[in-house]
Design an enzyme around this catalytic site. Structure first.
Site, short mmCIF file in Angstrom:
data_model
loop_
_atom_site.label_atom_id
_atom_site.label_comp_id
_atom_site.label_asym_id
_atom_site.label_seq_id
_atom_site.Cartn_x
_atom_site.Cartn_y
_atom_site.Cartn_z
N GLU A 143 0.85 -1.19 0.00
CA GLU A 143 0.00 0.00 0.00
C GLU A 143 0.89 1.23 0.00
OE1 GLU A 143 -0.47 2.35 2.60
OE2 GLU A 143 0.70 1.39 4.18
N ARG A 178 -5.29 -0.42 4.71
CA ARG A 178 -5.06 -0.07 3.30
C ARG A 178 -4.53 -1.24 2.48
NH1 ARG A 178 -3.21 4.56 6.01
NH2 ARG A 178 -1.04 3.89 5.87
N SER A 217 9.51 5.08 4.31
CA SER A 217 8.75 6.22 4.78
C SER A 217 9.58 7.47 4.56
CB SER A 217 8.42 6.04 6.26
OG SER A 217 7.64 7.11 6.75
N HIS A 298 8.77 6.35 18.57
CA HIS A 298 7.86 6.75 17.51
C HIS A 298 6.84 7.77 17.99
CE1 HIS A 298 4.51 6.58 14.58
NE2 HIS A 298 5.53 6.56 13.73
N PHE A 305 5.91 15.97 14.77
CA PHE A 305 5.22 16.34 13.54
C PHE A 305 3.92 17.09 13.84
CE2 PHE A 305 7.71 13.09 11.14
CZ PHE A 305 8.03 13.87 10.04
N HIS A 322 4.68 7.14 2.35
CA HIS A 322 5.26 5.84 2.72
C HIS A 322 4.68 4.75 1.85
CE1 HIS A 322 2.20 4.31 6.02
NE2 HIS A 322 1.91 3.80 4.85
#
Length: 349
Positions: A143, A178, A217, A298, A305, A322
C-alpha cells in the site's frame, strides 16, 4: 471520499478493520492507483558500502556500472540514489530500482552485463561490500500513502493515477486497513532464520520468511520556507533521526525491526537533496504496528510532527509518503557480498 483499496481489489472482509465506526480523517491523504492488469511491483535495493573515504570513487564507479548495465524495455521504470552511514561507521550508497512486473526485473537481473558485474570475483574482495535486497509483492500486498496528490515517490511512481482523498488513514491501524490482503488475511509473521555469520569474501543469500514486512517512509522538505522549515529541521528531523538510530541498533531487533536505514536522497551529481527516507525490514506487520503505536521513540516523532503542524498557520509544504509491503514466502530475497556482519539481515541473532 474513497477507499484506499482499489475497486478491483476489494472483497468481502473476514478480518475486522481497525478503522473506528463513523470515522472521518482530520487531514487529506492520497494513495497510488495502479493499472488493473498489474499483478506485482518490484523494489530492488542495491547497495555498496565502504569505510575509507578513499574507496568512495571506486564504489561510485561500480554502482554506475550496474545502473547503466541495461537499457531499453527491461531497464527499471524508475530509480533513485541515496546514502547513509551505518552504526558501524560504513558509508553506503543505495540505488533503488523499480519495475512494474516480475518478468522484466528477472530479465534485467539475468542480463549478461548485470551478471558479469554481480558475479565477478571483484565483488568478493577489496574494501567494499555489496548487497541487494529485492521485494516483489503482489498488488494486494503493498500500500502507499501520500500527503499530497502530486507527491508521488518511490513505488508510487509506477502508478497510472492517484486517488482522490482516502478514508483509511490518520488512525492507528490505517496501514493494515489499506492493504488489500488484510481483508481476508491476518498477515501473521514468522520468526526469521538466523543467517550464518559472514566472513570477508563470502556471498550470503537469505530468503525472506512468510509475511516479512517492509516500509519505506519518506520526507520531502524542498518546498518548505520560514517557520515550517525551521521547525522541521530544528525540532522534527532531530527526533526522527533518534528514532531511526534506535531501530538501527540492537534495541531495534528487540522490537522486531530486522534492519533499518535512514537515507538522504542524492541528485544526479551525488549531492544531497532535501529529501530523506527510512527503510526498515520487520519480522511482521504487527511488530511494526506495536512500535508505531506504543514505543516512545515513535510517539516522540509523531508528537513532533503534530506540534509543527499546529504551529504553522498555512497548510504544510512538507510532503510525506510511505509504502508498506507484507511479502509472501519467496517474494523477498537478500544477497550480501563481502559485507560486514552488521549489514541488513546479517545482523539477526
Amino acid at each position: 471520499m474513497e477507499s484506499a483499496i482499489a475497486p478491483h481489489l476489494r472483497c468481502p472482509r473476514s478480518q475486522s478493520p481497525r478503522m473506528p465506526a463513523g470515522y472521518t480523517p482530520p487531514v487529506p491523504a492520497y494513495t497510488a492507483r495502479y493499472a488493473t492488469d498489474q499483478t506485482h511491483a518490484v523494489m530492488a535495493y542495491h547497495g555498496v558500502q565502504y569505510r575509507d573515504p578513499a574507496d568512495r570513487a571506486s564504489a561510485v564507479a561500480g554502482l554506475q556500472t550496474l545502473r547503466n548495465a541495461v537499457q531499453g524495455a527491461d531497464a527499471p521504470r524508475f530509480s533513485d540514489l541515496a546514502q547513509f552511514r551505518d552504526p558501524e561507521g560504513w558509508d553506503t550508497l543505495v540505488w533503488t530500482a523499480y519495475w512494474s512486473d516480475r518478468a522484466s526485473h528477472q530479465r534485467w537481473q539475468r542480463h549478461p552485463a548485470v551478471q558479469a558485474f554481480w558475479q565477478s570475483d571483484e565483488r568478493l574482495s577489496g574494501n567494499t561490500g555489496w548487497f541487494r535486497e529485492v521485494a516483489c509483492p503482489g498488488v494486494d500486498r503493498f500500500e502507499t500513502l501520500m500527503s499530497s496528490p502530486d507527491g508521488q515517490e518511490a513505488v508510487a511512481r509506477l502508478a497510472e493515477a492517484v486517488s482522490g482523498e482516502i478514508l483509511e488513514h490518520a488512525y492507528w491501524g490505517g496501514m493494515r486497513d489499506r492493504l488489500p490482503a488484510s481483508q481476508t488475511d491476518a498477515l501473521a509473521g514468522a520468526h526469521p532464520a538466523r543467517p550464518f555469520p559472514p566472513r570477508p569474501g563470502e556471498r550470503v543469500v537469505i530468503e525472506g520468511h512468510h509475511n516479512i514486512a517492509l516500509i519505506r517512509s519518506g520526507q520531502n522538505w524542498e518546498h518548505t520556507v520560514g517557520a515550517e522549515r525551521e521547525r522541521y529541521l530544528g525540532e522534527v528531523e532531530p527526533v526522527l533521526r533518534v528514532g531511526m538510530a534506535f531501530l538501527a541498533s540492537s534495541d531495534g531487533l528487540g522490537v522486531g525491526c530486522l534492519s533499518n536505514r535512514y537515507l538522504r536522497v542524492l541528485d544526479d551529481n551525488l549531492a544531497p537533496t532535501d529529501r530523506s527516507y527510512g527503510l526498515s525490514w520487520w519480522q511482521s506487520l504487527a511488530h511494526m504496528e506495536v512500535w508505531a503505536e506504543k514505543h516512545p521513540t515513535h510517539l516522540k516523532i509523531f508528537g513532533a510532527f503534530m506540534g509543527m503542524l499546529q504551529a504553522i498557520a498555512a497548510p504544510p509544504s512538507l510532503r510525506l509518503y510511505h509504502e508498506v509491503s507484507v511479502l509472501q514466502a519467496g517474494d523477498a530475497q537478500f544477497e550480501y557480498l563481502n559485507c560486514h556482519p552488521g549489514t541488513g539481515l546479517l545482523s539477526i541473532d
